[in-house]
Design a protein around this motif. Structure first.
Motif, mmCIF file in Angstrom:
data_model
loop_
_atom_site.group_PDB
_atom_site.id
_atom_site.type_symbol
_atom_site.label_atom_id
_atom_site.label_comp_id
_atom_site.label_asym_id
_atom_site.label_seq_id
_atom_site.Cartn_x
_atom_site.Cartn_y
_atom_site.Cartn_z
ATOM 1 N N GLN A 1 2.835 8.790 5.750
ATOM 2 C CA GLN A 1 2.795 7.027 5.853
ATOM 3 C C GLN A 1 1.565 6.348 7.779
ATOM 4 O O GLN A 1 1.159 5.865 7.819
ATOM 5 N N ALA A 2 2.145 8.117 8.748
ATOM 6 C CA ALA A 2 0.818 7.952 9.768
ATOM 7 C C ALA A 2 0.211 7.767 9.181
ATOM 8 O O ALA A 2 -0.934 6.866 10.700
ATOM 9 N N ASN A 3 -1.091 8.792 8.302
ATOM 10 C CA ASN A 3 -2.430 8.068 8.466
ATOM 11 C C ASN A 3 -2.596 6.532 7.437
ATOM 12 O O ASN A 3 -2.747 6.255 8.583
ATOM 13 N N TRP B 1 -2.878 15.589 5.476
ATOM 14 C CA TRP B 1 -2.704 14.013 5.011
ATOM 15 C C TRP B 1 -2.331 13.566 6.310
ATOM 16 O O TRP B 1 -2.242 11.974 5.365
ATOM 17 N N SER B 2 -2.634 13.045 6.859
ATOM 18 C CA SER B 2 -2.089 12.557 8.421
ATOM 19 C C SER B 2 -4.245 11.605 9.185
ATOM 20 O O SER B 2 -4.126 11.007 9.135
ATOM 21 N N THR B 3 -5.152 12.535 8.118
ATOM 22 C CA THR B 3 -5.664 12.099 8.941
ATOM 23 C C THR B 3 -7.183 11.712 7.370
ATOM 24 O O THR B 3 -8.433 11.750 7.979
ATOM 25 N N VAL B 4 -6.688 11.301 5.622
ATOM 26 C CA VAL B 4 -8.150 11.109 5.411
ATOM 27 C C VAL B 4 -8.635 9.775 5.230
ATOM 28 O O VAL B 4 -7.077 8.586 5.742
ATOM 29 N N PRO B 5 -9.398 9.410 5.430
ATOM 30 C CA PRO B 5 -10.132 8.139 5.636
ATOM 31 C C PRO B 5 -9.776 7.038 4.650
ATOM 32 O O PRO B 5 -9.841 6.910 3.639
ATOM 33 N N ALA B 6 -9.624 5.737 4.821
ATOM 34 C CA ALA B 6 -9.473 4.556 3.854
ATOM 35 C C ALA B 6 -11.518 4.701 3.390
ATOM 36 O O ALA B 6 -12.144 4.720 3.841
ATOM 37 N N LYS C 1 -0.326 3.985 8.871
ATOM 38 C CA LYS C 1 -0.325 3.038 9.790
ATOM 39 C C LYS C 1 -1.708 3.126 10.845
ATOM 40 O O LYS C 1 -1.890 2.096 11.451
ATOM 41 N N ALA C 2 -2.322 4.129 10.788
ATOM 42 C CA ALA C 2 -2.893 4.596 12.026
ATOM 43 C C ALA C 2 -4.740 4.205 11.362
ATOM 44 O O ALA C 2 -5.147 3.553 12.655
ATOM 45 N N LEU C 3 -4.299 3.805 10.324
ATOM 46 C CA LEU C 3 -5.816 3.089 9.479
ATOM 47 C C LEU C 3 -5.487 1.342 9.559
ATOM 48 O O LEU C 3 -6.371 0.965 9.277
ATOM 49 N N GLY C 4 -4.072 1.018 9.980
ATOM 50 C CA GLY C 4 -4.064 -0.251 10.038
ATOM 51 C C GLY C 4 -3.594 -0.864 8.683
ATOM 52 O O GLY C 4 -3.980 -2.138 8.339
ATOM 53 N N PHE C 5 -2.893 -0.406 7.678
ATOM 54 C CA PHE C 5 -2.300 -0.479 6.621
ATOM 55 C C PHE C 5 -1.143 -1.147 6.315
ATOM 56 O O PHE C 5 -0.652 -0.733 7.218
ATOM 57 N N PRO C 6 -0.992 -2.866 6.176
ATOM 58 C CA PRO C 6 0.414 -3.019 6.585
ATOM 59 C C PRO C 6 1.293 -2.302 5.262
ATOM 60 O O PRO C 6 1.955 -3.716 4.642
ATOM 61 N N ILE C 7 1.579 -1.231 5.518
ATOM 62 C CA ILE C 7 1.878 -0.932 4.199
ATOM 63 C C ILE C 7 3.247 -0.010 4.907
ATOM 64 O O ILE C 7 2.849 0.922 6.430
ATOM 65 N N GLU C 8 4.469 -0.723 5.366
ATOM 66 C CA GLU C 8 5.412 0.218 5.810
ATOM 67 C C GLU C 8 6.496 1.611 5.191
ATOM 68 O O GLU C 8 7.417 1.872 4.975
ATOM 69 N N LYS C 9 6.169 1.904 3.653
ATOM 70 C CA LYS C 9 7.021 2.346 3.040
ATOM 71 C C LYS C 9 6.018 3.656 1.903
ATOM 72 O O LYS C 9 4.787 2.866 1.351
ATOM 73 N N VAL D 1 -7.699 5.166 -4.382
ATOM 74 C CA VAL D 1 -7.203 3.321 -3.912
ATOM 75 C C VAL D 1 -6.963 2.879 -2.985
ATOM 76 O O VAL D 1 -7.705 1.993 -2.216
ATOM 77 N N LEU D 2 -6.780 3.486 -1.548
ATOM 78 C CA LEU D 2 -6.414 3.215 0.043
ATOM 79 C C LEU D 2 -7.543 4.031 -0.236
ATOM 80 O O LEU D 2 -7.837 4.143 1.215
ATOM 81 N N LEU D 3 -7.482 5.326 -0.303
ATOM 82 C CA LEU D 3 -7.591 6.471 1.170
ATOM 83 C C LEU D 3 -8.521 6.639 -0.027
ATOM 84 O O LEU D 3 -8.581 7.730 -1.643
ATOM 85 N N ASP D 4 -10.034 7.869 0.851
ATOM 86 C CA ASP D 4 -11.171 8.581 -0.213
ATOM 87 C C ASP D 4 -10.759 10.202 0.284
ATOM 88 O O ASP D 4 -11.112 10.515 0.801
ATOM 89 N N TYR D 5 -9.650 10.293 -0.626
ATOM 90 C CA TYR D 5 -9.731 11.298 -1.253
ATOM 91 C C TYR D 5 -10.956 12.645 -0.707
ATOM 92 O O TYR D 5 -11.145 13.531 0.082
ATOM 93 N N ASN D 6 -12.061 12.682 -1.979
ATOM 94 C CA ASN D 6 -13.319 13.164 -1.859
ATOM 95 C C ASN D 6 -13.744 13.645 -0.594
ATOM 96 O O ASN D 6 -14.383 14.584 -0.331
ATOM 97 N N LEU D 7 -14.031 12.142 0.032
ATOM 98 C CA LEU D 7 -14.723 12.409 1.267
ATOM 99 C C LEU D 7 -13.935 13.241 2.081
ATOM 100 O O LEU D 7 -14.481 14.446 3.098
#
Length: 201
Positions: free
Chosen positions: A108-110, A70-75, A112-120, A14-20
């Motif tokens: 969460q760090a992932n 888990w901190s580097t999955v692309p959007a 944030k690094a990608l610019g998602f406005p999600i705090e939790k 949904v948010l992140l491209d796990y398959n990639l």
């Protein structure tokens, strides 16, 4: 009527491209990036030209699914913008992910690094209990107005007053069919489509 301004979003698919990211994990473990075999496959193992692993090789691969992974999955394309639109319209976003709790901070760090406005980020089990989604308890506590996921079984047991939005991504081998669709309120090809549809209602 649910008047919450909170929307719960799944991460992988949904948010992140796990398959990639899966191909990257394979390359980290074995030094060679796998070839794309079927871009329409729902599951990563069927999408990439990789063998079935056993024993030491399997353990080696599993070890690459660490905090770095888990901190580097692309959007997923358009997902950050979709979230920005929802937040601009007054919604608060929370990520509800079937992830081991020790990796919640990396996720969460992932984001944030990608610019998602999600705090939790809420990490839940990935195993269903008594036919009930492992995310159902967290969602019952959060009471969001909507929940978006790409895995149909994760809607089982979710309170009916929460709008269930299913992302219907790659179709081959997909679990997103059958009687469970009756419990879903809407379906979308990706999060960006959901956001535009939700805001235009």
């Amino acid at each position: 009527m649910n008047t919450s301004k909170l929307i719960a979003l799944d991460a992988d698919g949904v948010l992140l491209d796990y398959n990639l990211a899966y191909a990257g994990a394979w390359e980290r473990a074995f030094g060679q990036r796998p070839a794309l075999r079927n871009p329409q496959a729902y599951w990563a193992v069927e999408r990439w030209g990789v063998p079935v692993l056993q024993g030491e090789a399997l353990q080696r691969f599993r070890s690459s699914f660490d905090a770095q992974f888990w901190s580097t999955v692309p959007a997923i394309a358009g997902a950050v913008r979709a979230c920005e639109k929802l937040v601009a319209a007054g919604y608060e976003l929370v990520c509800v992910s079937a992830l081991k709790p020790e990796f919640a901070q990396a996720r969460q760090a992932n984001l944030k690094a990608l610019g998602f406005p999600i705090e939790k980020v809420m990490a839940t089990s990935s195993e269903a209990a008594n036919g009930r989604s492992p995310k159902a308890h967290a969602l019952a506590q959060l009471r969001p107005v909507a929940f978006v996921d790409d895995f149909l079984p994760y809607f089982q047991g979710v309170p009916a007053q929460i709008h269930s939005a299913l992302v219907l991504r790659e179709p081959e081998g997909s679990p997103n069919h059958g009687a469970g669709l009756d419990a879903v309120h809407s379906s979308h090809s990706h999060l960006a489509q959901f956001a535009d549809w939700w805001l235009a209602r």
